[in-house]
Motif scaffolding. Structure first.
Motif, PDB file in Angstrom:
ATOM      1  N   TYR A   1      49.354  52.322  36.816  1.00 13.79           N
ATOM      2  CA  TYR A   1      49.862  50.949  36.736  1.00 13.79           C
ATOM      3  C   TYR A   1      50.113  50.327  38.104  1.00 13.79           C
ATOM      4  CZ  TYR A   1      50.098  52.136  31.874  1.00 13.79           C
ATOM      5  OH  TYR A   1      49.749  52.531  30.606  1.00 13.79           O
ATOM      6  N   ASN A   2      49.629  50.983  39.156  1.00 12.79           N
ATOM      7  CA  ASN A   2      49.581  50.355  40.468  1.00 12.79           C
ATOM      8  C   ASN A   2      48.740  49.077  40.345  1.00 12.79           C
ATOM      9  OD1 ASN A   2      48.074  49.795  43.066  1.00 12.79           O
ATOM     10  ND2 ASN A   2      49.386  51.440  43.810  1.00 12.79           N
ATOM     11  N   PRO A   3      49.153  47.963  40.953  1.00 11.85           N
ATOM     12  CA  PRO A   3      48.383  46.720  40.808  1.00 11.85           C
ATOM     13  C   PRO A   3      46.903  46.859  41.160  1.00 11.85           C
ATOM     14  CG  PRO A   3      50.501  46.246  41.813  1.00 11.85           C
ATOM     15  CD  PRO A   3      50.396  47.745  41.728  1.00 11.85           C
ATOM     16  N   LYS A   4      46.599  47.672  42.166  1.00 13.95           N
ATOM     17  CA  LYS A   4      45.187  47.873  42.546  1.00 13.95           C
ATOM     18  C   LYS A   4      44.439  48.646  41.456  1.00 13.95           C
ATOM     19  CE  LYS A   4      45.720  47.698  47.603  1.00 13.95           C
ATOM     20  NZ  LYS A   4      47.141  47.315  47.646  1.00 13.95           N
ATOM     21  N   THR A   5      45.102  49.613  40.845  1.00 13.12           N
ATOM     22  CA  THR A   5      44.482  50.345  39.740  1.00 13.12           C
ATOM     23  C   THR A   5      44.218  49.408  38.571  1.00 13.12           C
ATOM     24  OG1 THR A   5      45.848  52.254  40.377  1.00 13.12           O
ATOM     25  CG2 THR A   5      44.676  52.401  38.305  1.00 13.12           C
ATOM     26  N   VAL A   6      45.221  48.611  38.234  1.00  9.85           N
ATOM     27  CA  VAL A   6      45.111  47.684  37.107  1.00  9.85           C
ATOM     28  C   VAL A   6      43.994  46.670  37.355  1.00  9.85           C
ATOM     29  CG1 VAL A   6      46.314  45.871  35.826  1.00  9.85           C
ATOM     30  CG2 VAL A   6      47.526  47.974  36.435  1.00  9.85           C
ATOM     31  N   ARG A   7      43.923  46.160  38.572  1.00 10.67           N
ATOM     32  CA  ARG A   7      42.899  45.169  38.888  1.00 10.67           C
ATOM     33  C   ARG A   7      41.508  45.790  38.814  1.00 10.67           C
ATOM     34  NH1 ARG A   7      45.206  43.438  43.095  1.00 10.67           N
ATOM     35  NH2 ARG A   7      43.907  44.278  44.748  1.00 10.67           N
ATOM     36  N   SER A   8      41.351  47.022  39.312  1.00 12.85           N
ATOM     37  CA  SER A   8      40.047  47.681  39.278  1.00 12.85           C
ATOM     38  C   SER A   8      39.614  48.011  37.852  1.00 12.85           C
ATOM     39  CB  SER A   8      40.085  48.966  40.110  1.00 12.85           C
ATOM     40  OG  SER A   8      40.273  48.681  41.471  1.00 12.85           O
ATOM     41  N   ALA A   9      40.584  48.282  36.990  1.00 15.52           N
ATOM     42  CA  ALA A   9      40.254  48.617  35.596  1.00 15.52           C
ATOM     43  C   ALA A   9      39.857  47.391  34.783  1.00 15.52           C
ATOM     44  CB  ALA A   9      41.431  49.322  34.931  1.00 15.52           C
ATOM     45  N   GLN A  10      40.178  46.190  35.270  1.00 13.31           N
ATOM     46  CA  GLN A  10      39.718  44.944  34.652  1.00 13.31           C
ATOM     47  C   GLN A  10      40.085  44.795  33.175  1.00 13.31           C
ATOM     48  OE1 GLN A  10      37.849  41.984  35.917  1.00 13.31           O
ATOM     49  NE2 GLN A  10      39.152  42.834  37.527  1.00 13.31           N
TER      50      GLN A  10
ATOM     51  N   GLN B   1      43.240  60.128  44.338  1.00 15.04           N
ATOM     52  CA  GLN B   1      44.374  59.432  44.941  1.00 15.04           C
ATOM     53  C   GLN B   1      44.180  57.940  45.148  1.00 15.04           C
ATOM     54  OE1 GLN B   1      44.697  61.901  48.445  1.00 15.04           O
ATOM     55  NE2 GLN B   1      46.150  63.289  47.460  1.00 15.04           N
ATOM     56  N   ASP B   2      42.956  57.498  45.229  1.00 17.14           N
ATOM     57  CA  ASP B   2      42.713  56.087  45.522  1.00 17.14           C
ATOM     58  C   ASP B   2      42.858  55.232  44.262  1.00 17.14           C
ATOM     59  OD1 ASP B   2      41.440  54.021  47.523  1.00 17.14           O
ATOM     60  OD2 ASP B   2      40.381  53.768  45.622  1.00 17.14           O
ATOM     61  N   PRO B   3      43.758  54.251  44.268  1.00 18.82           N
ATOM     62  CA  PRO B   3      43.968  53.426  43.065  1.00 18.82           C
ATOM     63  C   PRO B   3      42.707  52.699  42.605  1.00 18.82           C
ATOM     64  CG  PRO B   3      45.732  53.069  44.658  1.00 18.82           C
ATOM     65  CD  PRO B   3      44.679  53.863  45.359  1.00 18.82           C
ATOM     66  N   GLY B   4      41.898  52.246  43.559  1.00 16.49           N
ATOM     67  CA  GLY B   4      40.668  51.557  43.180  1.00 16.49           C
ATOM     68  C   GLY B   4      39.709  52.478  42.451  1.00 16.49           C
ATOM     69  N   ASN B   5      39.604  53.720  42.917  1.00 14.68           N
ATOM     70  CA  ASN B   5      38.745  54.695  42.231  1.00 14.68           C
ATOM     71  C   ASN B   5      39.268  54.998  40.835  1.00 14.68           C
ATOM     72  OD1 ASN B   5      36.800  55.066  44.218  1.00 14.68           O
ATOM     73  ND2 ASN B   5      37.883  56.768  45.181  1.00 14.68           N
TER      74      ASN B   5
ATOM     75  N   HIS C   1      41.747  36.722  33.717  1.00 16.18           N
ATOM     76  CA  HIS C   1      41.045  37.740  32.920  1.00 16.18           C
ATOM     77  C   HIS C   1      42.000  38.808  32.408  1.00 16.18           C
ATOM     78  CE1 HIS C   1      38.024  40.488  31.475  1.00 16.18           C
ATOM     79  NE2 HIS C   1      38.519  41.445  32.261  1.00 16.18           N
ATOM     80  N   LEU C   2      42.843  39.343  33.297  1.00 17.48           N
ATOM     81  CA  LEU C   2      43.748  40.416  32.893  1.00 17.48           C
ATOM     82  C   LEU C   2      44.777  39.926  31.878  1.00 17.48           C
ATOM     83  CD1 LEU C   2      44.328  42.342  36.240  1.00 17.48           C
ATOM     84  CD2 LEU C   2      42.916  43.009  34.303  1.00 17.48           C
ATOM     85  N   VAL C   3      45.271  38.718  32.073  1.00 18.20           N
ATOM     86  CA  VAL C   3      46.241  38.173  31.124  1.00 18.20           C
ATOM     87  C   VAL C   3      45.580  37.962  29.764  1.00 18.20           C
ATOM     88  CG1 VAL C   3      47.707  36.187  30.575  1.00 18.20           C
ATOM     89  CG2 VAL C   3      47.691  37.121  32.899  1.00 18.20           C
ATOM     90  N   GLU C   4      44.347  37.492  29.762  1.00 14.79           N
ATOM     91  CA  GLU C   4      43.627  37.297  28.495  1.00 14.79           C
ATOM     92  C   GLU C   4      43.444  38.627  27.763  1.00 14.79           C
ATOM     93  OE1 GLU C   4      39.678  34.982  26.821  1.00 14.79           O
ATOM     94  OE2 GLU C   4      39.705  35.647  28.905  1.00 14.79           O
ATOM     95  N   GLU C   5      43.117  39.684  28.506  1.00 17.30           N
ATOM     96  CA  GLU C   5      42.974  41.001  27.896  1.00 17.30           C
ATOM     97  C   GLU C   5      44.302  41.493  27.329  1.00 17.30           C
ATOM     98  OE1 GLU C   5      39.988  42.744  27.453  1.00 17.30           O
ATOM     99  OE2 GLU C   5      39.324  40.730  27.983  1.00 17.30           O
ATOM    100  N   ALA C   6      45.388  41.226  28.041  1.00 25.34           N
ATOM    101  CA  ALA C   6      46.718  41.625  27.557  1.00 25.34           C
ATOM    102  C   ALA C   6      47.074  40.880  26.276  1.00 25.34           C
ATOM    103  CB  ALA C   6      47.773  41.363  28.631  1.00 25.34           C
TER     104      ALA C   6
END
Length: 254
Positions: free
Chosen positions: A148-157, A118-122, A37-42
């Motif tokens: 651009y923390n991987p957890k932030t990026v993943r949560s932002a979808q 502070q929480d990347p997921g939030n 999904h993330l690669v497709e968005e990129a």
């Protein structure tokens, strides 16, 4: 198509640093995304991808447009080095961090200001929610998680490729917003009105604060109004990303 088989390859080491260290991401202004999904968005964002990385045995979807995209094939050993998730889908994109010019800033009329969350997921969920609610940009203040923390990026979808996310001084952003007539809304409990008492806005800046301590008082003092979400049950508070969703959808309109 290039192929890399050694985890000791210099490019692989760079990719791994992009996943594991903020210093590398900040220095190079690059980041890595993982999963279909993330690669497709990129891929939908022109010029975002420096390299498309695919593990042995994994195939691109037939509807992906990869013309002109540099593709690197890797084996399982290399994929394991750069995977951030436990069960990786085996597809990654080495991306540039989007840049924005001053003329872009002038056109932004609906802003989400994030004060030391502070929480990347939030933070990732807040970026995604701002994108969905039609906001113009997300401004991350000092003390907030790395966008651009991987957890932030993943949560932002994938919303990093749709909505500008910039780091800045929130005092300056709030002050500039007020100077051009944009209503600034703070969040807190003291001298606050219920969020439903404020009408939807075509232009506004919403300040959301730290999960524990809320918005910094000096910043909150700049707000034209402070709003709160009433608690009808026994919970003392809402998760900051959930609260962001409620407020953005209360105030945002075309």
């Amino acid at each position: 198509m290039k192929r890399i088989e050694s985890p000791q390859n210099s490019l692989v080491k760079h990719w791994k640093k992009l996943v594991t260290t903020r210093k590398e991401r900040d220095k190079t202004e690059e980041f890595l995304v993982e999963g279909f999904h993330l690669v497709e968005e990129a891929l939908k964002k022109d010029g975002a991808i420096l390299a498309l990385i695919i593990r042995d045995g994994v195939e691109f979807p037939t509807d992906w447009s990869t013309e002109g995209v540099h593709i690197v094939e890797v084996n399982s050993a290399v994929a394991k080095e750069i995977s951030e998730t436990e069960h990786s889908q085996g597809v990654y994109a080495h991306c540039r961090q989007p840049k924005h010019a001053e003329e872009d800033f002038i056109s932004w009329k609906k802003l989400l200001l994030v004060d030391a969350v502070q929480d990347p997921g939030n933070v990732g969920t807040m970026i995604r929610t701002a994108d969905a609610a039609g906001m113009d940009a997300v401004i991350l203040g000092k003390g907030s998680a790395d966008p651009y923390n991987p957890k932030t990026v993943r949560s932002a979808q994938g919303s990093h490729f749709n909505i500008p996310v910039v780091r800045g001084d929130l005092m300056e952003w709030a002050t500039k917003s007020k100077q051009v007539g944009i209503k600034v809304l703070g969040t807190g409990l003291q001298n606050a009105v219920n969020h439903s008492d404020i009408e939807p806005q075509t232009e506004f800046a919403l300040i959301m604060g730290n999960e524990g301590s809320g918005v910094e008082p000096e910043l909150l003092a700049l707000a034209d109004a402070t709003v709160k979400i009433p608690m009808y049950g026994k919970a003392e508070s809402l998760n900051v990303a959930v609260a962001t969703g409620i407020l953005l959808y209360s105030y945002s309109r075309d």
